[in-house]
Design a protein around this motif. Structure first.
Motif, short mmCIF file in Angstrom:
data_model
loop_
_atom_site.label_atom_id
_atom_site.label_comp_id
_atom_site.label_asym_id
_atom_site.label_seq_id
_atom_site.Cartn_x
_atom_site.Cartn_y
_atom_site.Cartn_z
N ARG A 53 -75.94 41.34 63.84
CA ARG A 53 -76.80 40.71 62.84
C ARG A 53 -76.56 41.29 61.45
O ARG A 53 -76.94 40.68 60.45
CB ARG A 53 -78.28 40.90 63.21
CG ARG A 53 -78.74 40.14 64.44
CD ARG A 53 -79.00 38.67 64.14
NE ARG A 53 -79.96 38.48 63.08
CZ ARG A 53 -81.30 38.49 63.23
NH1 ARG A 53 -81.80 38.72 64.44
NH2 ARG A 53 -82.10 38.29 62.22
N ASP A 54 -75.93 42.47 61.37
CA ASP A 54 -75.73 43.16 60.10
C ASP A 54 -74.26 43.57 59.99
O ASP A 54 -73.71 44.17 60.92
CB ASP A 54 -76.63 44.39 60.02
CG ASP A 54 -76.58 45.04 58.64
OD1 ASP A 54 -75.60 45.75 58.36
OD2 ASP A 54 -77.52 44.84 57.86
N HIS A 55 -73.63 43.27 58.86
CA HIS A 55 -72.20 43.55 58.70
C HIS A 55 -71.91 45.04 58.70
O HIS A 55 -70.84 45.47 59.12
CB HIS A 55 -71.67 42.91 57.42
CG HIS A 55 -72.16 43.56 56.16
ND1 HIS A 55 -73.38 43.25 55.58
CD2 HIS A 55 -71.60 44.52 55.36
CE1 HIS A 55 -73.54 43.98 54.49
NE2 HIS A 55 -72.48 44.75 54.34
N ARG A 56 -72.88 45.84 58.26
CA ARG A 56 -72.66 47.29 58.24
C ARG A 56 -72.60 47.85 59.66
O ARG A 56 -71.81 48.77 59.94
CB ARG A 56 -73.76 47.97 57.43
CG ARG A 56 -73.69 47.65 55.93
CD ARG A 56 -74.98 47.97 55.22
NE ARG A 56 -76.07 47.10 55.69
CZ ARG A 56 -77.27 47.04 55.13
NH1 ARG A 56 -77.55 47.80 54.09
NH2 ARG A 56 -78.20 46.24 55.62
N THR A 57 -73.42 47.30 60.55
CA THR A 57 -73.36 47.72 61.95
C THR A 57 -72.04 47.28 62.57
O THR A 57 -71.42 48.02 63.36
CB THR A 57 -74.54 47.13 62.74
OG1 THR A 57 -75.76 47.41 62.05
CG2 THR A 57 -74.61 47.72 64.13
N LEU A 58 -71.59 46.09 62.22
CA LEU A 58 -70.28 45.62 62.72
C LEU A 58 -69.18 46.57 62.29
O LEU A 58 -68.34 46.97 63.10
CB LEU A 58 -70.00 44.21 62.20
CG LEU A 58 -68.71 43.51 62.65
CD1 LEU A 58 -68.86 42.00 62.61
CD2 LEU A 58 -67.50 43.93 61.81
N LEU A 59 -69.17 46.95 61.01
CA LEU A 59 -68.12 47.85 60.51
C LEU A 59 -68.17 49.20 61.23
O LEU A 59 -67.12 49.76 61.58
CB LEU A 59 -68.29 48.05 59.00
CG LEU A 59 -67.96 46.84 58.11
CD1 LEU A 59 -68.44 47.08 56.69
CD2 LEU A 59 -66.46 46.55 58.13
N ALA A 60 -69.37 49.70 61.48
CA ALA A 60 -69.50 51.03 62.08
C ALA A 60 -69.21 51.02 63.58
O ALA A 60 -68.57 51.94 64.10
CB ALA A 60 -70.90 51.56 61.83
N ASP A 61 -69.66 49.97 64.28
CA ASP A 61 -69.56 49.97 65.74
C ASP A 61 -68.30 49.29 66.25
O ASP A 61 -67.67 49.77 67.20
CB ASP A 61 -70.79 49.28 66.34
CG ASP A 61 -72.07 50.08 66.13
OD1 ASP A 61 -71.98 51.20 65.57
OD2 ASP A 61 -73.15 49.58 66.50
N ALA A 62 -67.93 48.15 65.65
CA ALA A 62 -66.75 47.42 66.13
C ALA A 62 -65.46 47.98 65.55
O ALA A 62 -64.39 47.82 66.15
CB ALA A 62 -66.88 45.94 65.79
N ARG A 63 -65.54 48.60 64.38
CA ARG A 63 -64.39 49.21 63.71
C ARG A 63 -63.19 48.26 63.69
O ARG A 63 -62.11 48.54 64.23
CB ARG A 63 -64.01 50.52 64.39
CG ARG A 63 -65.13 51.55 64.41
CD ARG A 63 -64.72 52.86 65.05
NE ARG A 63 -63.67 53.52 64.28
CZ ARG A 63 -63.90 54.30 63.22
NH1 ARG A 63 -65.15 54.48 62.80
NH2 ARG A 63 -62.91 54.87 62.60
#
Length: 316
Positions: A53-63
Motif C-alpha cells: 500500500r506504500d511505496h516506501r515499504t515496497l522499496l524497503a521490503d521488496a528491494r
C-alpha cells in the motif's frame, strides 16, 4: 547482473496494464512487487507479485532492481525522490514531475546518486514515429507539425485526477503536451517556445492549445493539442527543406482503442532494462523530461488566465 531484473510498479491505474504486460513478455524483467494506495485496486490485482500500500515499504521490503512510477502527476515527486535516494533506477510516466522546479530536483538527485532516471515518453517509441525519424535523419527539416487530439473523457480509465488542474498540473498542455513536445524534440533537438494559444473551459482546464516552437537549426514547429476532439488523431507532418513532405500516423495499424500503446511500452521497458542493468545515465529521459516541463511552464506563463476564451501570445 545475470538473470532478469526485479521490477516494482507503483500505481495500478489506467496506464499500468501496458507496463505489466510488457514486463511479462520481456525476459529482461521479473515483476517482483506492485503498489497502490487504494486497497480495492490492490485487492483486484491478479498477479503473484508482492503487494504493498506504500511505496516506501515496497522499496524497503521488496528491494527491487528498478521501479516504474505510474501514479498521478502530483505524486511523481515523492515516489521518485524516495526511489532515487534509495539508489533504485526509476522510469516515471510523463510528465517527469508536476513543476519544473520538482523536475530539476529529481534530475539533480539522480545525478548525485548516479542513478538512472527515465521519463516514459511513449510516443517516441511508436513504430511510425521511429520510421519518420529514420527517414529524416541527416536531412534538413523546414517545419514539423504534431497533432495530439482526443476526447479526454474517453481516455480517463476511471482516473478523474486528469481533470483536476491541481493534480494534473494543468490540462492538455500539462499532460499531453510533454509527449507531443518530445516527438518534436526527437526530430529537431532542443526547442525554444516562440508563442502559444490556450483555451480553457469553465472549470479552468485547458482543453485546446497550439504551441509554436523553434529548433536549434531554425526549423519551426507547431504542437496542436485538443481534449474535446470527437475521436482521436495523433500524427506528425514534416516538411523538408527540398519541399518533400513526410508524415507519420501514430495510430495507423492499431485498430483497437489505445492499441498502439502495447508496443510502445514494451520498447520503453526494453530500453529501461538496459539503463537499469548497466546503471547508465538515462539519455533523453531525464533531461528531456525536464525540458518538456520547462516548455509547459513557459506556455502557461505566457498565456494570460482566462476562462472559455482563446489566449494568444504573439511570436517573439
Amino acid at each position: 547482473m545475470t538473470g532478469p531484473l526485479r521490477l516494482g510498479v507503483v500505481g495500478l491505474g489506467a496506464i499500468s496494464p501496458y507496463y505489466l504486460a510488457a514486463a511479462e513478455r520481456l525476459p529482461e524483467w521479473e515483476l517482483a512487487a506492485v503498489c497502490d494506495a487504494r486497497a480495492q485496486t490492490l485487492d483486484g490485482f491478479g498477479g503473484t507479485a508482492a503487494r504493498f500500500r506504500d511505496h516506501r515499504t515496497l522499496l524497503a521490503d521488496a528491494r527491487p532492481d528498478a521501479l516504474v512510477v505510474a501514479v498521478p502527476n502530483d505524486v511523481h515527486l515523492p515516489v521518485c525522490r524516495d526511489a532515487l535516494a534509495a539508489g533504485v533506477p526509476v522510469c516515471v510516466e510523463k510528465p517527469l514531475a508536476l513543476t519544473a522546479a520538482e523536475g530539476r530536483l529529481l534530475v539533480e538527485l539522480a545525478r548525485r546518486h548516479d542513478v538512472p532516471l527515465m521519463t516514459a515518453f511513449h510516443r517516441r517509441y511508436n513504430t511510425a514515429v521511429r520510421d519518420l525519424a529514420r527517414r529524416t535523419a541527416g536531412r534538413e527539416i523546414r517545419s514539423v507539425r504534431v497533432r495530439y487530439l482526443e476526447r479526454i473523457e474517453e481516455h480517463l480509465g476511471g482516473e478523474d485526477w486528469y481533470l483536476d488542474p491541481g493534480r494534473c498540473g494543468g490540462g492538455c498542455v500539462a499532460d499531453n503536451g510533454p509527449n507531443a513536445l518530445d516527438v518534436v524534440r526527437l526530430l529537431l533537438g532542443d526547442l525554444t517556445l516562440t508563442g502559444c494559444e490556450i483555451r480553457r473551459d469553465g472549470f479552468g482546464v485547458d482543453r485546446h492549445a497550439v504551441l509554436r516552437l523553434r529548433g536549434r537549426t531554425g526549423a519551426t514547429a507547431s504542437v496542436e493539442l485538443d481534449w474535446s476532439y470527437p475521436g482521436e488523431r495523433k500524427d506528425v507532418e514534416v516538411e523538408l527543406a527540398d519541399g518533400e513532405v513526410l508524415d507519420a500516423d501514430m495510430l495507423a495499424g492499431h485498430t483497437a482503442f489505445k492499441g498502439s500503446l502495447w508496443h510502445e511500452y514494451e520498447a520503453i521497458l526494453r530500453e529501461f532494462a538496459v539503463l537499469a542493468g548497466t546503471r547508465a545515465p538515462a539519455g533523453p529521459g531525464a533531461h528531456g523530461g525536464l525540458q518538456a516541463l520547462e516548455l509547459v511552464e513557459e506556455a502557461y506563463r505566457r498565456a494570460r488566465p482566462a476562462v472559455g476564451t482563446a489566449m494568444t501570445e504573439a511570436d517573439r
